[in-house]
Design an enzyme around this catalytic site. Structure first.
Site, mmCIF file in Angstrom:
data_model
loop_
_atom_site.group_PDB
_atom_site.id
_atom_site.type_symbol
_atom_site.label_atom_id
_atom_site.label_comp_id
_atom_site.label_asym_id
_atom_site.label_seq_id
_atom_site.Cartn_x
_atom_site.Cartn_y
_atom_site.Cartn_z
ATOM 1 N N MET A 93 0.886 -0.981 -0.112
ATOM 2 C CA MET A 93 0.177 0.022 0.228
ATOM 3 C C MET A 93 0.906 1.437 0.038
ATOM 4 O O MET A 93 1.361 1.530 0.849
ATOM 5 C CB MET A 93 -0.734 -0.073 1.174
ATOM 6 C CG MET A 93 -1.875 -1.205 1.108
ATOM 7 S SD MET A 93 -3.073 -1.329 2.626
ATOM 8 C CE MET A 93 -4.133 0.138 2.252
ATOM 9 N N SER A 94 0.937 2.162 -1.064
ATOM 10 C CA SER A 94 1.707 2.935 -1.153
ATOM 11 C C SER A 94 1.158 4.539 -0.650
ATOM 12 O O SER A 94 1.807 5.340 -0.705
ATOM 13 C CB SER A 94 2.130 3.375 -2.683
ATOM 14 O OG SER A 94 0.878 3.671 -3.446
ATOM 15 N N GLY A 95 -0.190 4.290 -0.444
ATOM 16 C CA GLY A 95 -1.105 5.440 0.064
ATOM 17 C C GLY A 95 -1.735 6.189 -1.190
ATOM 18 O O GLY A 95 -2.582 7.034 -0.952
ATOM 19 N N GLY A 96 -1.605 5.393 -2.206
ATOM 20 C CA GLY A 96 -2.508 5.890 -3.649
ATOM 21 C C GLY A 96 -3.537 5.246 -3.583
ATOM 22 O O GLY A 96 -4.003 4.160 -2.940
ATOM 23 N N VAL A 97 -4.699 5.916 -4.886
ATOM 24 C CA VAL A 97 -5.812 5.048 -4.931
ATOM 25 C C VAL A 97 -5.847 3.580 -5.274
ATOM 26 O O VAL A 97 -6.490 2.958 -5.187
ATOM 27 C CB VAL A 97 -6.640 5.924 -5.693
ATOM 28 C CG1 VAL A 97 -5.975 6.129 -7.058
ATOM 29 C CG2 VAL A 97 -8.090 5.731 -5.588
ATOM 30 N N ASP A 98 -4.695 3.310 -6.225
ATOM 31 C CA ASP A 98 -4.753 2.084 -6.882
ATOM 32 C C ASP A 98 -4.602 0.906 -5.732
ATOM 33 O O ASP A 98 -5.326 -0.108 -5.913
ATOM 34 C CB ASP A 98 -3.431 1.898 -7.956
ATOM 35 C CG ASP A 98 -3.709 2.816 -8.958
ATOM 36 O OD1 ASP A 98 -5.217 3.046 -9.520
ATOM 37 O OD2 ASP A 98 -3.051 3.350 -9.959
ATOM 38 N N SER A 99 -3.538 1.137 -4.982
ATOM 39 C CA SER A 99 -3.133 -0.156 -4.043
ATOM 40 C C SER A 99 -4.371 -0.126 -2.997
ATOM 41 O O SER A 99 -4.696 -1.092 -2.564
ATOM 42 C CB SER A 99 -1.899 0.404 -3.137
ATOM 43 O OG SER A 99 -1.786 1.481 -2.870
ATOM 44 N N CYS A 118 12.773 -1.435 -8.967
ATOM 45 C CA CYS A 118 11.971 -1.422 -7.644
ATOM 46 C C CYS A 118 11.163 -2.629 -7.425
ATOM 47 O O CYS A 118 10.939 -3.462 -6.609
ATOM 48 C CB CYS A 118 11.325 -0.329 -7.538
ATOM 49 S SG CYS A 118 10.539 -0.047 -5.825
ATOM 50 N N GLY A 154 -1.171 -2.640 -6.662
ATOM 51 C CA GLY A 154 -2.253 -2.057 -7.545
ATOM 52 C C GLY A 154 -1.587 -1.935 -9.006
ATOM 53 O O GLY A 154 -1.978 -0.893 -9.786
ATOM 54 N N CYS A 182 10.284 8.290 -8.016
ATOM 55 C CA CYS A 182 9.973 8.717 -6.646
ATOM 56 C C CYS A 182 11.158 9.380 -5.811
ATOM 57 O O CYS A 182 10.721 10.455 -5.306
ATOM 58 C CB CYS A 182 9.504 7.291 -5.522
ATOM 59 S SG CYS A 182 10.653 6.096 -5.391
#
Length: 354
Positions: A9-15, A103, A127, A199
């Site tokens: 979970m990156s904090g973005g919407v996809d994940s 990555c 995601g 990033c």
């Protein structure tokens, strides 16, 4: 027996939406945000990086709302060694790397995969927009159904063992559908903007970042034409990539493009745009997905950069990797970038251009 899934979970919407879908499918979930570097150490502001404290908090909030635990895992040493240091070495050797591939290869589907196993999780969930299908005991990596979001190009390093334990819940969805799900669930990041840059270099100033990471200064040297005539002075060989025209700082009678970088001589060779086109590519550090041993010769469509439409080619595997010849000349074949092979929607494999 309930299967357990570790969700990157990156904090973005996809994940976040990937986490929701997997939970709805009945998996026992736990979320993990990978701490990859300290923004301040890299000279970055927290607002611009996908690894900011706010992102970790957004991931935690979504996991809390979905009712499963969330952890922040420190992978800074692995990221420095396997992504940043490789990025720097590639530029120093005259190549143009794709750190997102590294990555995925070394962090998400190796370090995180191993941590998930230690935690008793059978699956890693991300995601990414791609699909995995099992056909007659072999796992296939396929393009996402949303062509504008397809990320199969940066996933070609996945092994059969990793594909067997990876889930891509978004592969069959359109981005608009993902946003809608996030809004319906009230996720805090439903309208969060996507990061478009590397990033750890969010401002896109790669040469400045490399100098910051290494503490080195890279000497100026000559711009030369194909005959060796000096055209001017470059600002350090790490500042340029094949096909580049802008930012050369030269006033020449005709447009000039970077054709080649002579690292040993610290020279950047310039020439006309038409000199950038070629049909032949050689690749090393190859991973095959479609077979354990590929055919001695086969037809495929190949992509030599992320946003390129794949082009038809003939491929000949070698002991070191493979060589291919495009049916039509392609512009700016760039050492360090990935060349990924497709058969329709299926990823056959790929490697690094040398």
């Amino acid at each position: 027996m309930t299967k357990k899934a570790l969700i990157a979970m990156s904090g973005g919407v996809d994940s976040s939406v990937a986490a929701y879908i997997i939970r709805e499918q009945g998996y026992e979930c736990m979320g993990a945000t990978m701490r990859l570097f300290d923004n301040e150490d890299a000279g970055l502001t927290t607002e611009k990086s996908c690894c900011s404290l706010d992102d970790s908090q957004d991931a935690w909030r979504v996991a809390r709302d979905l009712g499963f635990p969330h952890y922040t895992l420190n992978f800074k040493d692995v990221f420095r060694r396997c992504v940043i240091d490789r990025f720097v070495r590639a530029y120093e050797h005259g190549d143009t790397p794709n750190p997102c591939i590294d990555c995925n290869r070394f962090l998400k589907f190796q370090a995180l995969y191993e941590r998930g196993q230690a935690l008793g999780c059978q699956y890693i969930v991300t995601g990414h927009y791609a699909r995995i299908e099992e056909v007659e005991g072999r796992y296939r990596l396929k393009k996402a159904l949303d062509p504008a979001k397809d990320q199969s190009y940066v996933l070609y390093t996945l092994t059969q063992a990793q594909l067997a334990h990876t889930l891509f819940p978004l592969g069959g969805l359109q981005k608009s559908e993902v946003r809608k799900i996030a809004e319906e669930q009230g996720f805090v990041n439903a309208q969060k903007k996507e990061s478009q840059d590397i990033c750890f270099v969010p401002d896109g100033k790669y040469a400045e970042a490399i100098r910051r990471f290494t503490g080195k200064e890279y000497p100026c040297g000559p711009f030369v034409d194909r005959e060796g005539h000096v055209l001017g002075e470059h600002k350090g060989i790490i500042c340029y990539t094949i096909g580049q025209r802008k930012g050369l700082g030269l006033a020449l009678p005709a447009p000039a493009y970077v054709l080649e970088k002579d690292v040993a001589g610290n020279r950047v060779i310039l020439g006309p745009n038409e000199a950038l086109f070629g049909r032949d590519v050689v690749a090393g550090d190859v991973n095959w997905i479609a077979w354990d041993e590929p055919p001695k010769e086969f037809r495929a469509c190949a992509r030599i950069r992320y946003n390129q439409k794949e082009q038809p080619a003939t491929v000949w595997p070698t002991e070191e990797g493979f060589r291919l010849q495009f049916d039509e000349p392609q512009r700016a074949v760039t050492p360090g970038q990935a060349v990924v092979l497709y058969d329709g929607e299926d990823v056959l494999g790929g490697g690094t251009i040398i």
